[in-house]
Write a protein that holds these residues in place. Sequence first.
Motif, short mmCIF file in Angstrom:
data_model
loop_
_atom_site.label_atom_id
_atom_site.label_comp_id
_atom_site.label_asym_id
_atom_site.label_seq_id
_atom_site.Cartn_x
_atom_site.Cartn_y
_atom_site.Cartn_z
N GLU A 47 109.78 163.31 98.90
CA GLU A 47 108.70 164.21 98.52
C GLU A 47 108.60 165.44 99.41
O GLU A 47 108.75 165.36 100.63
N LYS A 49 105.68 167.98 100.31
CA LYS A 49 104.22 167.95 100.21
C LYS A 49 103.69 169.20 99.51
O LYS A 49 104.32 170.25 99.51
N PRO A 159 102.49 166.32 95.43
CA PRO A 159 103.82 166.16 96.03
C PRO A 159 104.92 166.37 94.99
O PRO A 159 104.73 166.07 93.82
N ARG A 161 109.09 165.93 93.90
CA ARG A 161 110.41 165.35 94.07
C ARG A 161 111.39 166.12 93.20
O ARG A 161 111.03 166.57 92.11
#
Length: 311
Positions: A47, A49, A159, A161
């Motif tokens: 992740e 942030k 978050p 990805r």
Amino acid sequence: MRILHSCYLSLIFTIPLMADAPGRLPGFNVPAPDPGVLEIQTPILGEVKAGKEAILCTYLEGELADDLYIESYGAFQSSVGAHHAVLYTVKKHRAPGTYECGSIEESMQEETTFLAGTGGDSPTGPGTKVNLPAGVLFRAAKGQQIMIQTHWLNYTNQPLRGQAVFHIQSRKPEPSDKIADFFFVSTSKLYLNPEDKHREAQGRCTMREDLTFFMTAGHMHEYGKHVKVTLKRKEGETMTLIDHAWNPHFTAVPPAYLEQIQVRKGDELIVDCTYKDKIDKPLSYPTEMCGAIGFFYPARKTMVCFDDQMQ
């Protein structure tokens, strides 16, 4: 263990799992590679942030069993927060996994060879098939490690990805083929003050040898207003390669000058940038940039030049 096949070479390496995840990121739809095309991907990365920026370097396990010569590629990066994804080989091996790899300037100081890319640090957009000029190839050298650099700007409140995938078309080289690589000319001295009336920056680099450029583009971020890339011959004559207003969309898909240009030792590549009239905070490199990117040959390694200093 994944065994990946090109049209004449087999590569064997493991995608590192780390705290990241294997497989394909949900919603990240990448077409299946054509027969004979090599597919390389990162794991689903850890992740980033909310409100943060991350430059990640993913090192794959193992090394190239033989030289790999690339004639075309496609590169894909999951869209949310994507700035760029670049496939490199590196001479200095590192334990497999994904690492924070510092600033772009710092990570490019490692001796790298460009193989494929998309977004802001490549003059091509995601999913675009890039065909190199006839008789020109990228080369991944035997014994080197694969490294994928990804840059993420998470402007959301959640978050993030991400993931990157590359499709590589290779062939056997011919004795007359020329080896190409990536260049990046910029300034690390950029500083923008909200109180300044004129917000400008310039990057420049004097060529140390005769080269041929192809696929040249400007590079800025969201506060960019206008970019101009000029080739100044050592005799004083100038040639404008790029001269256009900047759109933040160009960070991922920049307009490129596609003609091949003969560049001689002593010629200078100059990048002039102006920025939006209103900014709400001081900005410096690498949050904002003023650069030129592209490909060149003949090449021994990636060419990175900040403020006329080769890295």
